[in-house]
Design a protein around this motif. Sequence first.
Motif, mmCIF file in Angstrom:
data_model
loop_
_atom_site.group_PDB
_atom_site.id
_atom_site.type_symbol
_atom_site.label_atom_id
_atom_site.label_comp_id
_atom_site.label_asym_id
_atom_site.label_seq_id
_atom_site.Cartn_x
_atom_site.Cartn_y
_atom_site.Cartn_z
ATOM 1 N N ARG A 243 0.849 -1.192 0.000
ATOM 2 C CA ARG A 243 0.000 0.000 0.000
ATOM 3 C C ARG A 243 0.885 1.242 0.000
ATOM 4 N NH1 ARG A 243 -3.341 -1.210 5.384
ATOM 5 N NH2 ARG A 243 -1.169 -1.276 6.059
ATOM 6 N N LEU A 244 0.399 2.299 -0.631
ATOM 7 C CA LEU A 244 1.160 3.548 -0.667
ATOM 8 C C LEU A 244 1.430 4.055 0.746
ATOM 9 C CD1 LEU A 244 2.378 5.902 -2.344
ATOM 10 C CD2 LEU A 244 0.120 6.974 -2.277
ATOM 11 N N ARG A 245 0.465 3.923 1.633
ATOM 12 C CA ARG A 245 0.654 4.425 2.995
ATOM 13 C C ARG A 245 1.660 3.608 3.804
ATOM 14 N NH1 ARG A 245 -3.173 2.306 6.990
ATOM 15 N NH2 ARG A 245 -4.510 0.702 6.091
ATOM 16 N N ASP A 246 2.137 2.494 3.238
ATOM 17 C CA ASP A 246 3.174 1.717 3.903
ATOM 18 C C ASP A 246 4.580 2.207 3.551
ATOM 19 O OD1 ASP A 246 1.337 0.096 5.138
ATOM 20 O OD2 ASP A 246 1.358 -1.429 3.545
ATOM 21 N N VAL A 247 4.665 3.243 2.702
ATOM 22 C CA VAL A 247 5.978 3.783 2.323
ATOM 23 C C VAL A 247 6.512 4.616 3.474
ATOM 24 C CG1 VAL A 247 7.262 5.181 0.667
ATOM 25 C CG2 VAL A 247 5.359 3.773 -0.115
ATOM 26 N N LYS A 248 7.237 3.938 4.349
ATOM 27 C CA LYS A 248 7.852 4.577 5.508
ATOM 28 C C LYS A 248 9.241 4.029 5.651
ATOM 29 C CE LYS A 248 3.600 5.518 8.128
ATOM 30 N NZ LYS A 248 2.662 5.239 7.057
ATOM 31 N N PHE A 249 10.196 4.918 5.935
ATOM 32 C CA PHE A 249 11.597 4.524 6.022
ATOM 33 C C PHE A 249 12.112 4.731 7.441
ATOM 34 C CE2 PHE A 249 11.625 6.315 1.504
ATOM 35 C CZ PHE A 249 11.176 5.123 0.980
ATOM 36 N N ALA A 250 12.894 3.793 7.906
ATOM 37 C CA ALA A 250 13.555 3.947 9.205
ATOM 38 C C ALA A 250 14.834 4.736 9.036
ATOM 39 C CB ALA A 250 13.860 2.587 9.810
ATOM 40 N N LEU A 251 15.147 5.579 10.018
ATOM 41 C CA LEU A 251 16.380 6.364 9.978
ATOM 42 C C LEU A 251 17.594 5.468 10.181
ATOM 43 C CD1 LEU A 251 15.214 9.460 12.053
ATOM 44 C CD2 LEU A 251 15.856 9.459 9.643
#
Length: 320
Positions: free
Chosen positions: A312-320
Amino acid sequence: MRRLGSVQQKIPCVFLTEVKEEQSRKRDCQQFQVVATENVNPVALEADVDCALATEKLDGTCCYVTLYKGRAHLWARLDRKANKQAEKRFRKHQRSPHSGEGFTWNVEEDFKTVPETWIPAHRVKHHNGLPVPDEHGHIPGWVPVEKDNKQYCWHASVVDRDVRAALVLGPCAGDEDVLEVAAVQLADLLEQTLELIGTNVNGNPYGLGSKQQPVHCLVSHGSVPIRNPPPVDFQQLCSWFQESPEGRVEGIVWHCNDGTLVKVHRHHLGLRWPAGETSLAERAVVVRVGGYNSSKDLFSFFSARNGHRFSRLRDVKFAL
């Protein structure tokens, strides 16, 4: 797909509208509401809206790619607005029974200053060499996005100045049900308008990124077609927005064959936005960004996941 019209001016509603003296659902500071009637706008009928391409109206901020210092460059929307004194006179005129007779502006004195690099949008009328305000009392325009301008830092985050590329989200060429984010040369976007969406834009209705690692991207206007759009009918559109999974969008923009653009926003129909999960946020997305390894900017984060498919587009999250 044919080249679609760029968004240089405010787009009229596909229906005729009326103003109601009630709190705006869209703007907290606005004490009136613009709502649609059930009558289709003659502008839409003349442009044969029933044969138009229906596309998703995205909830972001408008951008434009055109030349700056001889090279393709990203520009941010900046409408020149009246100062307080002129705004007060204009609103008083609008409320008067003779408001249809026109309002006289002194463009040199009535409007706030803008940067020297500001340019008026296409089709802005001019009088004596000066741009003329539209019916809303604004002069639509653009300013170039500079890297050191904090006001436009999220615009700057989607552009790699060294290779003159931008992060662009759109449907995959081979599968329009799937989205892809890719690095696109600014020269290939020349004279297009796009929407900047993401973590720090308009409350992030698409759920992109996080406060710790903001994610933003550009979407070319008209690039996300509405699948199985409803007819241009007030009641059928209301039902579609409330009942169809594809209707979980901010609105629709119709691109007519003669270049005319018309739209409808949920607020025109008395409907809330955002309203739960959005249609765009639920679509799968593939990353097509490679060759960026030098820094911790957004390009590098995407490059490290080149070829990865998010469900899902809303799953595009990156860890620092």
